[in-house]
Structures are given as C-alpha cells and as structure tokens.
Design a protein around this motif. Structure first.
Motif, PDB file in Angstrom:
ATOM      1  N   HIS A 103      30.241 -16.322  32.672  1.00  0.00           N
ATOM      2  CA  HIS A 103      30.715 -16.431  33.998  1.00  0.00           C
ATOM      3  C   HIS A 103      29.708 -15.854  35.578  1.00  0.00           C
ATOM      4  O   HIS A 103      30.007 -16.788  36.741  1.00  0.00           O
ATOM      5  N   GLY A 104      30.250 -14.283  35.144  1.00  0.00           N
ATOM      6  CA  GLY A 104      29.818 -13.955  36.087  1.00  0.00           C
ATOM      7  C   GLY A 104      28.465 -14.417  37.028  1.00  0.00           C
ATOM      8  O   GLY A 104      28.023 -13.932  38.087  1.00  0.00           O
ATOM      9  N   THR A 105      27.442 -14.616  35.803  1.00  0.00           N
ATOM     10  CA  THR A 105      25.834 -14.950  37.530  1.00  0.00           C
ATOM     11  C   THR A 105      26.809 -16.683  37.879  1.00  0.00           C
ATOM     12  O   THR A 105      25.888 -16.111  39.144  1.00  0.00           O
ATOM     13  N   MET A 106      27.678 -16.744  38.016  1.00  0.00           N
ATOM     14  CA  MET A 106      27.463 -18.561  38.619  1.00  0.00           C
ATOM     15  C   MET A 106      28.679 -17.482  39.279  1.00  0.00           C
ATOM     16  O   MET A 106      28.497 -18.531  40.935  1.00  0.00           O
ATOM     17  N   VAL A 107      29.538 -16.716  39.670  1.00  0.00           N
ATOM     18  CA  VAL A 107      30.491 -16.063  40.696  1.00  0.00           C
ATOM     19  C   VAL A 107      29.032 -15.340  41.530  1.00  0.00           C
ATOM     20  O   VAL A 107      29.205 -15.556  42.888  1.00  0.00           O
ATOM     21  N   ALA A 108      27.937 -14.714  40.791  1.00  0.00           N
ATOM     22  CA  ALA A 108      26.923 -13.991  42.145  1.00  0.00           C
ATOM     23  C   ALA A 108      26.448 -14.836  42.669  1.00  0.00           C
ATOM     24  O   ALA A 108      25.783 -14.489  43.528  1.00  0.00           O
ATOM     25  N   SER A 109      26.298 -16.441  42.290  1.00  0.00           N
ATOM     26  CA  SER A 109      24.864 -16.955  42.488  1.00  0.00           C
ATOM     27  C   SER A 109      25.709 -17.834  43.553  1.00  0.00           C
ATOM     28  O   SER A 109      25.310 -18.106  45.228  1.00  0.00           O
ATOM     29  N   MET A 110      27.302 -18.021  43.724  1.00  0.00           N
ATOM     30  CA  MET A 110      27.837 -18.387  44.971  1.00  0.00           C
ATOM     31  C   MET A 110      27.947 -17.115  45.834  1.00  0.00           C
ATOM     32  O   MET A 110      28.601 -17.611  47.263  1.00  0.00           O
ATOM     33  N   ILE A 111      28.130 -16.015  45.980  1.00  0.00           N
ATOM     34  CA  ILE A 111      28.191 -15.116  46.833  1.00  0.00           C
ATOM     35  C   ILE A 111      27.329 -14.849  47.428  1.00  0.00           C
ATOM     36  O   ILE A 111      27.078 -14.984  48.584  1.00  0.00           O
ATOM     37  N   ALA A 112      25.815 -14.516  46.293  1.00  0.00           N
ATOM     38  CA  ALA A 112      24.276 -14.306  47.356  1.00  0.00           C
ATOM     39  C   ALA A 112      23.454 -14.916  47.233  1.00  0.00           C
ATOM     40  O   ALA A 112      21.841 -13.814  46.911  1.00  0.00           O
ATOM     41  N   GLY A 113      23.330 -16.021  46.338  1.00  0.00           N
ATOM     42  CA  GLY A 113      22.422 -16.681  46.117  1.00  0.00           C
ATOM     43  C   GLY A 113      21.323 -16.560  47.017  1.00  0.00           C
ATOM     44  O   GLY A 113      21.509 -16.857  48.638  1.00  0.00           O
ATOM     45  N   ARG A 114      20.076 -16.782  46.376  1.00  0.00           N
ATOM     46  CA  ARG A 114      18.199 -16.570  47.949  1.00  0.00           C
ATOM     47  C   ARG A 114      18.544 -19.086  47.782  1.00  0.00           C
ATOM     48  O   ARG A 114      17.385 -18.342  48.222  1.00  0.00           O
ATOM     49  N   GLY A 115      18.822 -18.870  46.850  1.00  0.00           N
ATOM     50  CA  GLY A 115      18.068 -20.613  46.486  1.00  0.00           C
ATOM     51  C   GLY A 115      16.832 -20.354  46.471  1.00  0.00           C
ATOM     52  O   GLY A 115      16.098 -19.567  45.556  1.00  0.00           O
ATOM     53  N   THR A 116      15.885 -21.446  45.414  1.00  0.00           N
ATOM     54  CA  THR A 116      14.856 -22.007  45.510  1.00  0.00           C
ATOM     55  C   THR A 116      13.806 -21.785  46.062  1.00  0.00           C
ATOM     56  O   THR A 116      12.479 -22.137  45.386  1.00  0.00           O
ATOM     57  N   GLY A 117      13.826 -22.490  47.450  1.00  0.00           N
ATOM     58  CA  GLY A 117      13.156 -23.208  48.249  1.00  0.00           C
ATOM     59  C   GLY A 117      13.893 -23.176  49.926  1.00  0.00           C
ATOM     60  O   GLY A 117      14.940 -23.062  49.648  1.00  0.00           O
ATOM     61  N   ALA A 118      13.009 -23.802  50.445  1.00  0.00           N
ATOM     62  CA  ALA A 118      13.415 -23.809  52.027  1.00  0.00           C
ATOM     63  C   ALA A 118      14.381 -25.703  51.717  1.00  0.00           C
ATOM     64  O   ALA A 118      14.099 -26.168  50.773  1.00  0.00           O
ATOM     65  N   GLY A 119      16.422 -24.807  51.279  1.00  0.00           N
ATOM     66  CA  GLY A 119      16.986 -26.430  50.901  1.00  0.00           C
ATOM     67  C   GLY A 119      17.240 -26.389  49.623  1.00  0.00           C
ATOM     68  O   GLY A 119      17.752 -27.367  49.627  1.00  0.00           O
ATOM     69  N   SER A 120      16.387 -26.131  49.159  1.00  0.00           N
ATOM     70  CA  SER A 120      16.884 -26.249  47.479  1.00  0.00           C
ATOM     71  C   SER A 120      17.141 -25.186  46.782  1.00  0.00           C
ATOM     72  O   SER A 120      17.615 -23.920  46.997  1.00  0.00           O
ATOM     73  N   VAL A 122      20.727 -23.187  45.139  1.00  0.00           N
ATOM     74  CA  VAL A 122      21.878 -22.801  45.170  1.00  0.00           C
ATOM     75  C   VAL A 122      22.422 -21.078  46.202  1.00  0.00           C
ATOM     76  O   VAL A 122      21.316 -20.442  45.763  1.00  0.00           O
ATOM     77  N   ILE A 123      22.588 -21.929  47.191  1.00  0.00           N
ATOM     78  CA  ILE A 123      22.681 -20.441  48.428  1.00  0.00           C
ATOM     79  C   ILE A 123      24.092 -19.892  48.430  1.00  0.00           C
ATOM     80  O   ILE A 123      25.025 -21.203  48.239  1.00  0.00           O
ATOM     81  N   GLY A 124      23.632 -18.717  48.484  1.00  0.00           N
ATOM     82  CA  GLY A 124      25.837 -17.771  48.189  1.00  0.00           C
ATOM     83  C   GLY A 124      25.841 -17.750  50.208  1.00  0.00           C
ATOM     84  O   GLY A 124      25.670 -18.172  50.734  1.00  0.00           O
ATOM     85  N   VAL A 125      27.190 -17.516  49.780  1.00  0.00           N
ATOM     86  CA  VAL A 125      28.298 -17.515  51.456  1.00  0.00           C
ATOM     87  C   VAL A 125      26.843 -16.675  52.028  1.00  0.00           C
ATOM     88  O   VAL A 125      27.409 -16.532  53.485  1.00  0.00           O
ATOM     89  N   ALA A 126      26.335 -15.387  51.339  1.00  0.00           N
ATOM     90  CA  ALA A 126      26.044 -14.207  52.012  1.00  0.00           C
ATOM     91  C   ALA A 126      24.576 -13.918  51.347  1.00  0.00           C
ATOM     92  O   ALA A 126      24.222 -13.092  50.510  1.00  0.00           O
ATOM     93  N   PRO A 127      23.859 -14.597  52.173  1.00  0.00           N
ATOM     94  CA  PRO A 127      22.184 -15.092  51.362  1.00  0.00           C
ATOM     95  C   PRO A 127      21.283 -13.719  51.431  1.00  0.00           C
ATOM     96  O   PRO A 127      20.111 -13.509  50.487  1.00  0.00           O
ATOM     97  N   GLU A 128      21.654 -12.589  52.373  1.00  0.00           N
ATOM     98  CA  GLU A 128      21.039 -11.426  52.094  1.00  0.00           C
ATOM     99  C   GLU A 128      22.269 -10.223  51.909  1.00  0.00           C
ATOM    100  O   GLU A 128      21.247  -9.120  51.737  1.00  0.00           O
ATOM    101  N   ALA A 129      23.044 -10.670  51.592  1.00  0.00           N
ATOM    102  CA  ALA A 129      24.254  -9.680  50.894  1.00  0.00           C
ATOM    103  C   ALA A 129      23.560  -8.979  49.317  1.00  0.00           C
ATOM    104  O   ALA A 129      22.357 -10.042  48.489  1.00  0.00           O
ATOM    105  N   SER A 130      23.439  -7.746  48.994  1.00  0.00           N
ATOM    106  CA  SER A 130      23.216  -6.890  47.826  1.00  0.00           C
ATOM    107  C   SER A 130      24.558  -7.408  46.342  1.00  0.00           C
ATOM    108  O   SER A 130      25.837  -7.409  47.060  1.00  0.00           O
ATOM    109  N   ILE A 131      24.214  -7.316  45.638  1.00  0.00           N
ATOM    110  CA  ILE A 131      24.885  -7.804  44.448  1.00  0.00           C
ATOM    111  C   ILE A 131      25.109  -5.852  43.420  1.00  0.00           C
ATOM    112  O   ILE A 131      23.987  -6.048  43.208  1.00  0.00           O
TER     113      ILE A 131
END
Length: 415
Positions: A103-120, A122-131
């Motif tokens: 659960h916690g990993t799922m939540v964190a990815s939606m906040i600040a996930g960086r994706g795995t590349g350009a356009g690929s 999961v990217i979070g809604v605040a992708p340069e925030a820290s967790i």
C-alpha cells in the motif's frame, strides 16, 4: 484475497486500517507508455498545466503508511528519509510491513513517482517532491496502531515534512487523545495533513478519523467521470475536496503496476497538489496552502461545501496559479478549539457537549421511605379556618341587615 477480477482489502473491526479499496490484478502492459496513458487525472484535473509553474521541487511529503520501497524505478532517489514505528520494518521505513504491505509504495508513487523514462511508467502529481517514508503496521495483530500513528506524525514534523499523507482510517469518527497532541503539533508547525475519507465497500459507511479531525484535509473519491464513487469513497460533513478514486494506477514493491480503486489513491493526489502549491508559494503557511486548494476547487453538488464533494473537485492549475485572498486561520477547522470544547482539562462537561445521563436506579421495596404524616400546622389551619370563615360570613350578613334598617328608618323620619 482474490475474488473475481479484483483483489479486495478487508478492513478490521478495531484499530487503524489502510483505506485501500479495490486493488486489481497487477497489470502487465505491452508497452511502457500504456501505464502513463492510464493516468487520466494528470490532464483532467489540471496537473499538466500546473507543471508549467512547478513540479513540486523543494516540497517534502511524509507518507505514513505500510512502508515505501524506494528501490523501484519510479521511486529511486525520491525517499530522502524515513523511520519505522511498528518495530517490524527497517529503520529507513522502506521495508513494507503489516497487512496490505504494498500500500505505502502505491501511495508514494502517485505523489512523487518519477516515471521510468520520457512518457513511460507512473509519474506522480508532484514528480520533483521528496518523500519521507514512515512505516506503520496496521490491521490484526499490529502493535498499538494508535500510538504508532501519533509517533509517526511527530516524527514527520520533526524531519521537515510540509505535507503528511494518511491513506488510512480508524473506521470511527472519534480518535484517541494521543492524537490531539500529535496533530496539534503538526498544525502548530504549519504542516498540511491530508487523509482519505475511507471506502464504503471496506465497511467505512461514514468518514472516519483522521479525516474527521478539524483542520485535516479529508478527501472523498470520484469516478473517472467526476461523479461520486459509491464503493470507493465514504461521505461526511468533514469532506474538504474530492479527487479520483477509481481506475487508478500505481507502482507496487519490487516493481510492476496495479490498477486499484479507493480514497487511498485520492488522498495522495491532494497531498501532491499541496506539495505543488507549497513549492510555487513557499511563503504560505499551512492554512493558506489548504485555502488555495479548497478555494479553487470546481464546485459540484449542493450545498457547497457538502458531504459528498466538499468544496468540489480539485483543480491543480488553479490552485497553483490563481489569485486567492489570504486567510488568517485554517478554513476547514481548528483542532485547538475543538479540544478546548470537547476535552476540557477541568474535567467538567462543556455546555455544548451532548451527554447521555446515567439511568435512574429503581430502589428496592425495602428502601422505599414511608409516606410522611400530614403536617400538624396544615391540619390546624384547616381545622380553625372553616368555622372562622362561617362566623365572619354571618357577621357580614348581620351588619348589612342593620345598616339597611337604619337607612330605612331615617327615610321615614324625613317624611
């Protein structure tokens, strides 16, 4: 537990539980960018446009949950600090623990996930925030979950959190007194606290704590069309805003993706939005960060605010860029005032507090007092008042007769 196409989280009867909802089978996309295509909220709720102003840099979000696996591609370098309050995880908070440990990993990815590349990915809604990852073990067999939460909130404040995300619920509207001090500490230090409303399908028919605590941003869920979610949300008068809680995509520990429903996913969208606002307006205190989120929400339903959508559906671009008048206090409640009213230190009950009086005991027959004899004074008064009244009446009649006779005699003398 798997049932049909969806694996459902079962809420326990006591203690704190994650507000998970309906996680589906792990997705196995044919191409990486199909995951990014699933994140409809990035466009529909203005996050892409908000990113023209900020990506959340400089903001820190504490995730009080089951632990965040910072080794997955989308979260590498995102988790900057952490702790374990359960005694079951690792000191850095990055070992998933307890029920629904993903659960916690799922939540964190939606906040600040960086994706795995350009356009690929999961990217979070605040992708340069820290967790900050603070692991707690919830559910059956968890050691003192209420105390874990109180300790976690304090740790988050002491380690620089701007926002605290709590995708969990007690499944009750009340909370322990230990939370009074912990949440007051967060508010006194200008930390925004965001909490999931809970999900009806998990047994949360009404919003539960911490989403009932005054000053906490309680998040309800809507479907992909923006309408209230029946299963993947609860409703109540403390709802602040609504965000998507259905057809969500997130990262799970070890890598891979999951499609899920629940306000556990709606809350991190709002936490990420708070991080964007804080990043764009670092001078704002928590009350004004919250005010920008609710003041710019798109109103929906009546009344506004209301128990289904709160002030409305979040609008990330407006929250970050609109002109919003400043406020001097948290617009969604004052915990200190609530404590002064409902937990008075004097031990007396406030006149505003509704209480149920204890039942009146019925005495046994032997304990019933015998009727008291009539008062002697009352008896004497009745005994003498009656004859005296009769005598007085007789004297009045005699006097009336005499006066009449005298008057008649005088008239006869004048003739």
């Amino acid at each position: 537990m798997t049932g049909g196409r969806r694996r459902r989280a079962v809420a326990v009867a006591v203690g704190v539980v994650v507000a998970l909802g309906l996680p589906a089978a792990v997705a196995a996309p044919a191409r990486a960018d199909s995951i990014r295509d699933m994140e409809y909220w990035l466009d529909d709720y203005g996050f892409y446009d908000a990113w023209d102003t900020t990506l959340g840099e400089g903001a820190t979000v504490a995730v009080i949950d089951t632990g965040v696996d910072g080794s997955v591609p989308e979260l590498q370098g995102v988790v900057v600090d952490g702790a374990d309050m359960s005694g079951m995880g690792s000191a850095d908070g990055q070992t998933p623990v307890g029920e629904n440990s993903q659960h916690g990993t799922m939540v964190a990815s939606m906040i600040a996930g960086r994706g795995t590349g350009a356009g690929s990915g999961v990217i979070g809604v605040a992708p340069e925030a820290s967790i900050l990852s603070i692991s707690v073990a919830l559910g059956d067999g968890a050691p003192g979950s209420d105390d874990q939460i109180a300790d976690a909130v304090r740790w988050a404040v002491d380690h620089g959190a701007d926002v605290i995300n709590m995708s969990l619920t007690r499944n009750s509207i009340d909370w322990p007194e230990s939370w009074d001090d912990a949440f007051s500490y967060a508010f006194d230090n200008d930390v925004v606290v965001v909490a999931a409303a809970g999900n009806r399908i998990n047994g949360t028919d009404e919003v539960g704590a911490p989403a009932t605590i005054p000053g906490v941003v309680a998040v309800a869920g809507v479907d992909a069309e923006g309408d209230a979610s029946f299963d993947a949300s609860s409703q109540g008068i403390t709802i602040a805003v609504a965000a998507p809680s259905e057809q969500l995509v997130a990262v799970v520990p070890g890598g891979g993706y999951v499609i899920w429903d629940g306000t556990s996913g709606a809350a991190p969208l709002v936490s990420g939005l708070a991080a964007l606002v804080k990043s764009a307006h670092p001078e704002l205190d928590a009350a004004n960060v919250i005010n920008r989120i609710i003041a710019t929400a798109t109103p929906k339903g009546e009344p506004v605010p209301g128990p289904i959508y709160g002030y409305g559906l979040i609008d990330a671009e407006a929250a970050v860029t609109d002109e919003v008048p400043a406020v001097s206090a948290n617009p969604i409640g004052d915990l200190a005032a609530w404590i002064a009213t409902y937990r008075p230190s004097s031990g007396t009950v406030s006149v505003d507090t509704l209480v149920i009086p204890p039942p009146t005991a019925t005495p046994s027959p032997t304990a019933v007092a015998a009727p008291a004899p009539p008062s002697t004074e009352v008896y004497d008064l009745v005994h003498w008042a009656v004859p005296l009244g009769l005598l007085l009446g007789f004297l009045i009649l005699v006097a009336t007769f005499v006066l009449g006779a005298v008057a008649q005699f005088k008239r006869l003398l004048r003739k």
